[in-house]
Scaffold this motif. Structure first.
Motif, PDB file in Angstrom:
ATOM      1  N   UNK A 356       0.834  -1.211   0.000  1.00 22.43           N
ATOM      2  CA  UNK A 356       0.000   0.000   0.000  1.00 22.43           C
ATOM      3  C   UNK A 356       0.868   1.260   0.000  1.00 22.43           C
ATOM      4  N   UNK A 357       1.831   1.302   0.910  1.00 23.52           N
ATOM      5  CA  UNK A 357       2.668   2.503   1.024  1.00 23.52           C
ATOM      6  C   UNK A 357       3.572   2.680  -0.194  1.00 23.52           C
ATOM      7  N   UNK A 358       4.050   1.578  -0.738  1.00 22.36           N
ATOM      8  CA  UNK A 358       4.902   1.682  -1.918  1.00 22.36           C
ATOM      9  C   UNK A 358       4.104   2.189  -3.117  1.00 22.36           C
ATOM     10  N   UNK A 362       3.547   6.246  -6.534  1.00 23.76           N
ATOM     11  CA  UNK A 362       3.017   6.667  -7.828  1.00 23.76           C
ATOM     12  C   UNK A 362       1.729   7.480  -7.622  1.00 23.76           C
ATOM     13  N   UNK A 363       0.841   6.946  -6.777  1.00 21.64           N
ATOM     14  CA  UNK A 363      -0.481   7.553  -6.593  1.00 21.64           C
ATOM     15  C   UNK A 363      -0.560   8.180  -5.199  1.00 21.64           C
ATOM     16  N   UNK A 364      -0.221   9.461  -5.135  1.00 19.27           N
ATOM     17  CA  UNK A 364      -0.188  10.169  -3.864  1.00 19.27           C
ATOM     18  C   UNK A 364       1.063  11.003  -3.747  1.00 19.27           C
ATOM     19  N   UNK A 365       2.204  10.411  -4.074  1.00 16.63           N
ATOM     20  CA  UNK A 365       3.480  11.126  -3.984  1.00 16.63           C
ATOM     21  C   UNK A 365       3.871  11.743  -5.333  1.00 16.63           C
ATOM     22  N   UNK A 366       3.823  10.926  -6.384  1.00 17.03           N
ATOM     23  CA  UNK A 366       4.151  11.419  -7.729  1.00 17.03           C
ATOM     24  C   UNK A 366       3.009  12.277  -8.280  1.00 17.03           C
ATOM     25  N   UNK A 367       1.809  11.752  -8.202  1.00 12.84           N
ATOM     26  CA  UNK A 367       0.594  12.481  -8.587  1.00 12.84           C
ATOM     27  C   UNK A 367      -0.267  12.571  -7.331  1.00 12.84           C
ATOM     28  N   UNK A 368      -0.583  13.787  -6.911  1.00 13.51           N
ATOM     29  CA  UNK A 368      -1.190  14.022  -5.599  1.00 13.51           C
ATOM     30  C   UNK A 368      -2.572  14.649  -5.745  1.00 13.51           C
ATOM     31  N   UNK A 369      -3.495  14.242  -4.895  1.00 11.79           N
ATOM     32  CA  UNK A 369      -4.813  14.884  -4.890  1.00 11.79           C
ATOM     33  C   UNK A 369      -4.654  16.372  -4.596  1.00 11.79           C
ATOM     34  N   UNK A 378      -5.562   9.265  -3.982  1.00 11.37           N
ATOM     35  CA  UNK A 378      -4.424   8.712  -3.255  1.00 11.37           C
ATOM     36  C   UNK A 378      -4.763   7.341  -2.676  1.00 11.37           C
ATOM     37  N   UNK A 379      -5.798   7.325  -1.826  1.00  9.54           N
ATOM     38  CA  UNK A 379      -6.042   6.143  -0.997  1.00  9.54           C
ATOM     39  C   UNK A 379      -6.751   4.998  -1.722  1.00  9.54           C
ATOM     40  N   UNK A 380      -7.648   5.298  -2.637  1.00  8.24           N
ATOM     41  CA  UNK A 380      -8.288   4.218  -3.388  1.00  8.24           C
ATOM     42  C   UNK A 380      -7.254   3.471  -4.216  1.00  8.24           C
ATOM     43  N   UNK A 381      -6.340   4.239  -4.812  1.00  6.82           N
ATOM     44  CA  UNK A 381      -5.301   3.598  -5.610  1.00  6.82           C
ATOM     45  C   UNK A 381      -4.368   2.764  -4.744  1.00  6.82           C
ATOM     46  N   UNK A 382      -3.955   3.306  -3.599  1.00  7.59           N
ATOM     47  CA  UNK A 382      -3.052   2.535  -2.739  1.00  7.59           C
ATOM     48  C   UNK A 382      -3.734   1.263  -2.251  1.00  7.59           C
ATOM     49  N   UNK A 439     -10.904   4.455   1.130  1.00  4.29           N
ATOM     50  CA  UNK A 439     -10.015   3.296   1.024  1.00  4.29           C
ATOM     51  C   UNK A 439     -10.740   2.115   0.370  1.00  4.29           C
ATOM     52  N   UNK A 440     -11.629   1.487   1.105  1.00  5.27           N
ATOM     53  CA  UNK A 440     -12.202   0.205   0.703  1.00  5.27           C
ATOM     54  C   UNK A 440     -13.104   0.311  -0.518  1.00  5.27           C
TER      55      UNK A 440
END
Length: 860
Positions: A356-358, A362-369, A378-382, A439-440
């Protein structure tokens, strides 16, 4: 982040814990549209004000680079810092700059020029400083702002959430070294907007900054931050200055620091440093805990066709963490529950949290809401990254099993907390976004998107989304546009009903066969309340098993009721609606016993097997039992475990065959969870058998705590004295499920002499979910004891209720206190000493508790 990530978390379901255990809002009764009476004509209320809307933060300045020079005062729990911020006006000319800076002591605020630092006037309200610049600047100008300050995290006044229990940004753990069982550490937590508790910034997810952090730390400790360690200087005074630089930009909430006595275990991925920071006792286990990380980096880089882009990848495990885990760019923080020995790892790892964190990188760190309303980006993708990894590494059945559990957590949350849109701008508090919807539900929605457009289009769309928006802040429409660009399809229907609306479909399936016409019909009805929820467009597959072959048909349900008819040569063996088992929703569908047997044997997916096993568990059909027994040999451990559960009370004609199968699983299955489940079933069905009892007692020596715990529980059903003796002997080294088993025995059979087990046990548990459950278990134990023992146990309950940082642990202790008060009030004669003590503690709780949800439950 994992609740989990602040993984609902994301933690072994901290999010789920918060959502499924504590409902604080009422839930309206939902009726199907068929039950809704004719509507009365009611005048629409006059609209007098605009609805609440949390807009993205206006960008008046572009934060380009952040340079910090910091040193820590452990005794005072403060941090002295010097910050140099490089900025440009975003578009409009201005002479004002607003920076977030919470609870700082400010010494100097200035602008750097050719001749040094020129002081600037500013106003400061304890949350933000409004700086008057020396002149008006336009978007072609670059300025460097200098701030000399002290961060005072203990002065920060802010609430956490279900996902993160505190929000003061900077945390000193055992700073004076007074607790011999706890290491001295410093670490940070930035999400959502707590980085501004330790450095001045524009604390918003739609900002992006490169950074350099210079940390002066005691020489005996190691440090960690984002990017690469580019310099380390021994100062000759017992301190060392480390310099960490990150050249690629990210949002301020992703900045991090950690300091402490860690063992650093080195790994590599394609020449990139992959490091694991753990306490020294866990150094020998670090590669078992984190060892799949290089393979995950490979998998995600390949499937996204976008190689991991950051300078390194480090993971660190810290004490007293306020969340599950956090995706700080290139330097992930995990809570101490990730520390596990090789023996504990037999009962389960935290691989999904690591994944999840890794995937966030890509989704959250590279491309951020761009704002918290768009947090699902961020969270749905993780969360879906967990599914992707599990499918790749452990197979489709394991991934589907995990997805079904997550969907169940979403259902529980929606029932208790209410339905909300996935992307929602009307939240009361940004922390509310960290829930089982973001998330879920969001993870399952992405799975449906993948199934709607196909794997190739799905991953090409993700690649385009990442490349188009790298190092930028985005909203949901940019994902839609990427999907449309790749597929050539208008995808508004999908995004509108799933991301921009609330709820889920509730389907009813009816079937009929016309023998004369040789047609098989499926009637699908959407039964959700259409006054609250959308009428969904649902593309799905139907698998038709007939004549030894399987034919797949694609159907689209886009009305309330529709009939789908198929021409067949004869009555089919089985027809499965939603053959991919991808739908987020409830389905009412009844098959015959023969169809369930066929499904169990022939249908391939986890839900096919689990659904059939559940339907057949009460059957006395010989063919059903044969099929269930065969499922005990399935290659997926989760399906084997489900088969054991179904057979616990099943009417098996050949009980000796079942007994032998359970013995084989108990003694030889490769997965501890299956061994434990089989042992429990063996004890329940054949516990009077002398040979079975010998097997059970031998299982107390199993290296798995789960299996040993199951054995102990089983022994307690036929020999209490032996169970108590074995429990006492196992106390010292017990962890996880074995602790729970010992506690269960002491609840039922223990006395005052077992009190120390509970008092000491709480202090030795690191997993947040296990801690919560242990407090509840301790309460059950106390309820069964005399008043004198309860009084002694109250010291621990009081300490937890008043002093634990985690709100859910305080709540757990408060629940115990409320139960004890109720018990004492029902029998005051035998609780004369207990009742006033409990009331006094509850009065303290009411006077000091700051969590709004707990306050509401206390009637405060």
């Amino acid at each position: 982040m994992n609740l989990h990530d602040r993984t609902i978390f994301q933690l072994p379901a901290l999010i789920g814990m918060a959502l499924t255990l504590h409902a604080c809002t009422s839930q309206k009764q939902v009726t199907t549209s068929a039950e809704v009476p004719a509507a009365e004509v009611v005048a629409e209320p006059e609209i007098t004000e605009r609805p609440h809307y949390n807009e993205s933060r206006e960008r008046t300045f572009d934060l380009i680079h952040t340079k910090l020079d910091v040193r820590f005062n452990f005794a005072a729990q403060t941090m002295d810092g010097k910050a140099e911020l490089t900025l440009k006006p975003y578009f409009y000319s201005t002479n004002k700059l607003v920076l977030d800076a919470k609870a700082f002591e400010l010494r100097t605020v200035g602008i750097k020029g050719k001749n040094g630092i020129n002081a600037l006037r500013y106003d400061y309200d304890g949350q933000q400083m409004t700086i008057t610049l020396d002149r008006e600047y336009n978007r072609n100008d670059t300025i460097r702002i200098w701030v000399d300050y002290t961060a005072r995290p203990e002065e920060v006044k802010s609430e956490g959430s279900a996902a993160i229990t505190d929000a003061k940004g900077l945390y000193f753990i055992n700073p004076k070294g007074e607790d011999p069982k706890k290491p001295v550490q410093v670490w940070t937590q930035g999400e959502t907007e707590a980085s501004s508790c330790w450095f001045p910034t524009i604390d918003s997810p739609n900002e992006n900054t490169t950074q350099e952090i210079v940390m002066t730390v005691p020489s005996k400790y190691v440090s960690l931050s984002n990017g690469l360690l580019t310099g380390s200087k021994d100062n000759g005074d017992g301190t060392r200055t480390d310099t960490w630089k990150q050249k690629k930009p990210h949002a301020p909430y992703l900045a991090m620091m950690a300091v402490g006595d860690f063992a650093v275990i080195k790994d590599k991925w394609k020449g990139l440093n992959v490091d694991y920071y753990v306490e020294h006792d866990y150094a020998i286990h670090a590669k078992q805990i984190f060892g799949e990380t290089p393979a995950m980096l490979d998998f995600y880089s390949d499937v996204l066709d976008y190689p991991y882009t950051w300078e390194k990848y480090a993971q660190i495990v810290v004490r007293d963490y306020v969340s599950g885990a956090m995706e700080n760019t290139s330097a992930v923080i995990h809570g101490e529950f990730l520390h596990r020995t090789d023996r504990e790892l037999l009962d389960g790892d935290n691989e999904r949290i690591i994944a999840h964190e890794l995937f966030h990188h890509w989704f959250g760190d590279l491309v951020t809401c761009e704002n918290w309303a768009n947090l699902p980006l961020n969270e749905s993708f993780a969360t879906y990254g967990e599914y992707m990894w599990m499918e790749h590494r452990h197979g489709r059945a394991a991934a589907d099993h995990h997805s079904e559990e997550q969907m169940g957590q979403y259902f529980a949350s929606a029932k208790q907390q209410g339905h909300v849109d996935l992307i929602r701008f009307n939240y009361e508090d940004k922390e509310d976004m960290f829930d089982a919807h973001s998330y879920n539900k969001g993870g399952r929605v992405l799975h449906m998107l993948r199934k709607a457009i196909g794997d190739d289009a799905f991953y090409r769309s993700l690649n385009l989304y990442l490349k188009t928006n790298e190092h930028e802040a985005v909203e949901i429409h940019q994902l839609r546009l990427a999907v449309e660009k790749v597929t050539g399809q208008d995808m508004n229907w999908f995004f509108n009903q799933w991301f921009l609306s609330k709820g889920h479909p509730e389907l009813k399936v009816e079937r009929s066969f016309d023998a004369a016409a040789l047609t098989y019909s499926i009637i699908l009805t959407q039964e959700q309340d259409l006054k609250q929820f959308p009428l969904y467009r649902l593309p799905m597959d139907v698998d038709i098993y007939a004549g030894g072959v399987v034919n797949r048909e694609r159907i689209v349900l886009d009305s309330k009721v529709d009939t789908f008819t198929f021409k067949l040569a004869h009555y089919p063996d089985l027809v499965i609606v939603d053959a991919e088992r991808m739908l987020l929703g409830t389905v009412k569908d009844e098959l015959s016993e023969g169809e369930y047997i066929f499904q169990l044997v022939k249908a391939p997916l986890f839900k096919d097997k689990a659904q059939a096993l559940n339907a057949l568990r009460k059957s006395d059909n010989v063919d059903a039992m044969t099929a269930m027994l065969l499922t005990l040999e399935h290659e997926d451990s989760g399906i084997r475990q489900e088969a054991v559960k179904a057979l616990r009370k099943a009417a098996v004609a050949d009980t000796s065959l079942l007994k032998n199968r359970l013995i084989v699983l108990t003694q030889g299955d490769s997965k501890a969870a299956v061994r434990a489940e089989a042992l429990s079933a063996l004890a329940e069905r054949f516990g009077k058998d002398t040979n079975v009892r010998m097997i059970i007692e031998n299982a107390t020596n199993d290296r798995s705590y789960n299996v040993a715990g199951s054995a102990l529980r089983a022994i307690a059903t036929y020999d209490t004295d032996k169970a108590l003796a074995l429990a006492k002997a196992a106390e010292k080294d017990a962890k996880g499920s074995l602790v729970s088993a010992i506690a269960a025995i002491y609840i039922k059979h223990g006395g005052a002499e077992q009190l120390d087990f509970f008092v000491n046990g709480f202090k030795n548990i690191s997993d947040p979910g296990e801690k919560y459950a242990f407090v509840q278990t301790f309460g059950k134990y106390l309820f069964n004891q005399d008043a004198a023992t309860r009084l002694l146990g109250l010291d621990l309950v009081e300490d937890i209720a008043l002093n634990e940082d985690a709100w859910y642990l305080r709540l757990s202790a408060i629940q115990v206190l409320a139960g004890m008060q109720q018990t004492a009030e029902a029998d005051p004669a035998n609780n004369a000493d207990l009742l006033p003590r409990v009331k006094a503690i509850m009065d303290k709780v009411k006077a000091t508790e700051t969590n709004e949800m707990i306050q509401g439950m206390l009637g405060k």
